[in-house]
Motif scaffolding. Structure first.
Motif, mmCIF file in Angstrom:
data_model
loop_
_atom_site.group_PDB
_atom_site.id
_atom_site.type_symbol
_atom_site.label_atom_id
_atom_site.label_comp_id
_atom_site.label_asym_id
_atom_site.label_seq_id
_atom_site.Cartn_x
_atom_site.Cartn_y
_atom_site.Cartn_z
ATOM 1 N N ASP A 78 0.805 -1.221 0.000
ATOM 2 C CA ASP A 78 0.000 0.000 0.000
ATOM 3 C C ASP A 78 0.841 1.274 0.000
ATOM 4 O OD1 ASP A 78 1.004 -0.123 2.563
ATOM 5 O OD2 ASP A 78 -0.899 0.317 3.563
ATOM 6 N N SER A 79 2.175 1.130 0.059
ATOM 7 C CA SER A 79 3.081 2.276 0.039
ATOM 8 C C SER A 79 4.249 1.980 -0.894
ATOM 9 C CB SER A 79 3.612 2.585 1.447
ATOM 10 O OG SER A 79 2.566 2.932 2.326
ATOM 11 N N ALA A 80 4.894 3.043 -1.338
ATOM 12 C CA ALA A 80 6.040 2.908 -2.236
ATOM 13 C C ALA A 80 7.214 3.717 -1.711
ATOM 14 C CB ALA A 80 5.673 3.377 -3.646
ATOM 15 N N ALA A 81 8.398 3.179 -1.911
ATOM 16 C CA ALA A 81 9.624 3.881 -1.531
ATOM 17 C C ALA A 81 10.252 4.497 -2.768
ATOM 18 C CB ALA A 81 10.608 2.926 -0.864
ATOM 19 N N LEU A 82 10.654 5.747 -2.651
ATOM 20 C CA LEU A 82 11.351 6.446 -3.723
ATOM 21 C C LEU A 82 12.844 6.455 -3.422
ATOM 22 C CD1 LEU A 82 8.376 7.288 -4.000
ATOM 23 C CD2 LEU A 82 9.151 9.620 -4.478
ATOM 24 N N LEU A 83 13.653 6.658 -4.450
ATOM 25 C CA LEU A 83 15.093 6.756 -4.229
ATOM 26 C C LEU A 83 15.402 7.977 -3.367
ATOM 27 C CD1 LEU A 83 16.561 5.992 -7.782
ATOM 28 C CD2 LEU A 83 16.156 4.408 -5.898
ATOM 29 N N PRO A 84 16.504 7.941 -2.620
ATOM 30 C CA PRO A 84 16.927 9.147 -1.896
ATOM 31 C C PRO A 84 17.076 10.324 -2.858
ATOM 32 C CG PRO A 84 18.229 7.250 -1.209
ATOM 33 C CD PRO A 84 17.429 6.808 -2.401
ATOM 34 N N ILE A 85 16.837 11.523 -2.368
ATOM 35 C CA ILE A 85 16.939 12.704 -3.219
ATOM 36 C C ILE A 85 18.345 12.854 -3.773
ATOM 37 C CG2 ILE A 85 16.835 15.235 -3.231
ATOM 38 C CD1 ILE A 85 14.535 15.023 -1.228
ATOM 39 N N ASP A 86 19.355 12.618 -2.933
ATOM 40 C CA ASP A 86 20.757 12.708 -3.350
ATOM 41 C C ASP A 86 21.524 11.572 -2.685
ATOM 42 O OD1 ASP A 86 23.428 13.286 -3.848
ATOM 43 O OD2 ASP A 86 23.217 15.432 -3.487
ATOM 44 N N PRO A 87 21.593 10.395 -3.331
ATOM 45 C CA PRO A 87 22.230 9.237 -2.690
ATOM 46 C C PRO A 87 23.695 9.448 -2.316
ATOM 47 C CG PRO A 87 20.912 8.557 -4.579
ATOM 48 C CD PRO A 87 20.986 10.050 -4.628
ATOM 49 N N ASP A 88 24.431 10.214 -3.114
ATOM 50 C CA ASP A 88 25.833 10.483 -2.760
ATOM 51 C C ASP A 88 25.912 11.290 -1.466
ATOM 52 O OD1 ASP A 88 27.184 9.130 -4.810
ATOM 53 O OD2 ASP A 88 27.013 10.816 -6.185
ATOM 54 N N ARG A 89 25.037 12.257 -1.336
ATOM 55 C CA ARG A 89 25.000 13.055 -0.103
ATOM 56 C C ARG A 89 24.579 12.180 1.071
ATOM 57 N NH1 ARG A 89 20.721 17.656 -0.117
ATOM 58 N NH2 ARG A 89 19.362 15.864 0.356
ATOM 59 N N SER A 90 23.614 11.284 0.849
ATOM 60 C CA SER A 90 23.188 10.374 1.911
ATOM 61 C C SER A 90 24.355 9.511 2.380
ATOM 62 C CB SER A 90 22.050 9.486 1.409
ATOM 63 O OG SER A 90 20.928 10.246 1.028
ATOM 64 N N ALA A 91 25.147 9.002 1.420
ATOM 65 C CA ALA A 91 26.304 8.174 1.768
ATOM 66 C C ALA A 91 27.329 8.981 2.556
ATOM 67 C CB ALA A 91 26.931 7.608 0.495
ATOM 68 N N LYS A 92 27.550 10.211 2.124
ATOM 69 C CA LYS A 92 28.531 11.069 2.793
ATOM 70 C C LYS A 92 28.103 11.380 4.218
ATOM 71 C CE LYS A 92 31.257 15.251 1.918
ATOM 72 N NZ LYS A 92 31.508 16.356 0.941
ATOM 73 N N GLU A 93 26.813 11.680 4.410
ATOM 74 C CA GLU A 93 26.317 12.003 5.749
ATOM 75 C C GLU A 93 26.350 10.785 6.666
ATOM 76 O OE1 GLU A 93 22.489 13.684 5.055
ATOM 77 O OE2 GLU A 93 23.292 15.639 4.439
ATOM 78 N N LEU A 94 26.009 9.606 6.121
ATOM 79 C CA LEU A 94 26.054 8.389 6.932
ATOM 80 C C LEU A 94 27.485 8.077 7.337
ATOM 81 C CD1 LEU A 94 24.688 5.953 8.179
ATOM 82 C CD2 LEU A 94 24.797 4.811 5.953
ATOM 83 N N ARG A 95 28.414 8.251 6.415
ATOM 84 C CA ARG A 95 29.834 8.009 6.718
ATOM 85 C C ARG A 95 30.320 8.965 7.805
ATOM 86 N NH1 ARG A 95 34.612 10.118 3.477
ATOM 87 N NH2 ARG A 95 36.385 8.886 4.205
ATOM 88 N N ARG A 96 29.934 10.227 7.713
ATOM 89 C CA ARG A 96 30.337 11.218 8.711
ATOM 90 C C ARG A 96 29.754 10.883 10.083
ATOM 91 N NH1 ARG A 96 28.818 15.737 6.206
ATOM 92 N NH2 ARG A 96 26.757 15.751 7.166
ATOM 93 N N GLU A 97 28.505 10.438 10.096
ATOM 94 C CA GLU A 97 27.846 10.085 11.358
ATOM 95 C C GLU A 97 28.507 8.864 11.997
ATOM 96 O OE1 GLU A 97 24.503 10.786 14.088
ATOM 97 O OE2 GLU A 97 25.453 11.962 12.505
ATOM 98 N N ILE A 98 28.862 7.880 11.178
ATOM 99 C CA ILE A 98 29.561 6.695 11.692
ATOM 100 C C ILE A 98 30.873 7.105 12.361
ATOM 101 C CG2 ILE A 98 30.848 4.627 11.001
ATOM 102 C CD1 ILE A 98 27.978 3.983 10.925
ATOM 103 N N ARG A 99 31.599 8.001 11.701
ATOM 104 C CA ARG A 99 32.884 8.438 12.256
ATOM 105 C C ARG A 99 32.679 9.239 13.545
ATOM 106 N NH1 ARG A 99 38.026 10.654 8.809
ATOM 107 N NH2 ARG A 99 39.515 10.664 10.540
ATOM 108 N N MET A 100 31.662 10.064 13.590
ATOM 109 C CA MET A 100 31.403 10.880 14.768
ATOM 110 C C MET A 100 31.035 10.009 15.976
ATOM 111 S SD MET A 100 28.639 13.974 15.220
ATOM 112 C CE MET A 100 27.246 12.833 15.358
ATOM 113 N N LEU A 101 30.239 8.955 15.729
ATOM 114 C CA LEU A 101 29.769 8.105 16.816
ATOM 115 C C LEU A 101 30.805 7.079 17.265
ATOM 116 C CD1 LEU A 101 26.106 7.409 15.638
ATOM 117 C CD2 LEU A 101 26.832 8.897 17.518
#
Length: 238
Positions: free
Chosen positions: A111-134
């Motif tokens: 009943d729902s659909a998932a769309l691609l991230p707006i900017d997958p490269d930015r998503s990867a960069k932010e996740l990588r930064r968060e992993i390093r911070m934590l």
């Protein structure tokens, strides 16, 4: 179940600790697009979507849900091919794939659909930064999604976003075993990692949104997965 606003980096680190394989420096985290899209709020109820006239016409022609077709059209900048129930588009990012990457599998039962991230490269960069911070760990991140292949049967995962790793290994100018200088060889490193990770992650009911690749030597880069896009001037089939 992942939902909008969840701290994906924290969840990855905690899951790795629980299974006795804490994240280490140099790991490559291959994270499914669906996981990223869910925490970024890219999931939409089909009942909330108002289909356009064009979407209704295409849906009738292709025997698809008009709301789903509407989302596909919104996420596309061009329709590349239509045949039977197949709708191949160029997404707003520039990827050529089925249905603009809009998908109902592993979302909520249909009943729902998932769309691609707006900017997958930015998503990867932010996740990588968060992993390093934590954690203090320096990792690379690849965001994967499943694509079809026009000239081969079957689907395979590819990289739609990456950070901290070169998406392509340019081997042009290198010599082979016999001293021949290679002129065209470029290895799609991020795609190959995404495809290998799919063997662990799966696409059905495995409930494994992340794979950890450890022990691989790779060049660091912030070039992003857009480097993998075929430029139109080099595209022999469009």
């Amino acid at each position: 179940m992942l939902k909008e606003g969840d701290n994906l980096a924290k969840m990855i680190l905690e899951a790795a600790e629980r299974q006795g394989t804490p994240i280490a420096d140099g790991d490559v985290l291959v994270v499914t697009q669906k996981a990223v899209s869910k925490v970024e709020g890219r999931v939409y109820k089909l009942s909330d979507i108002q289909p356009s006239i064009l979407a209704k016409r295409l849906a009738k022609r292709m025997d698809k849900d008009p709301a789903l077709v509407e989302l596909v059209l919104r996420e596309s900048r061009a329709i590349v091919r239509m045949s039977g129930r197949h709708l191949i588009t160029e997404t707003r990012h520039g990827w050529v794939c089925a249905n603009s990457g809009v998908d109902v599998s592993n979302v909520s039962g249909g009943d729902s659909a998932a769309l691609l991230p707006i900017d997958p490269d930015r998503s990867a960069k932010e996740l990588r930064r968060e992993i390093r911070m934590l954690s203090g760990k320096n990792v690379a991140v690849v965001i994967s999604d499943t694509f079809g292949r026009p000239f081969r049967i079957g689907h395979t995962d590819v990289a739609i976003g990456c950070s901290g790793i070169a998406p392509v290994l340019d081997l042009r100018g290198s010599k082979d075993l016999f001293g021949y200088v290679m002129k065209v060889k470029e290895t799609a490193l991020a795609d190959e990692l995404a495809s290998a990770a799919e063997l662990v992650v799966g696409n059905a009911d495995e409930a494994v949104p992340v794979a950890v690749v450890r022990g691989l030597k790779y060049p660091s880069s912030e070039e992003g997965a857009r480097r993998l896009m075929m430029r139109r001037r080099n595209d022999l089939f469009r």
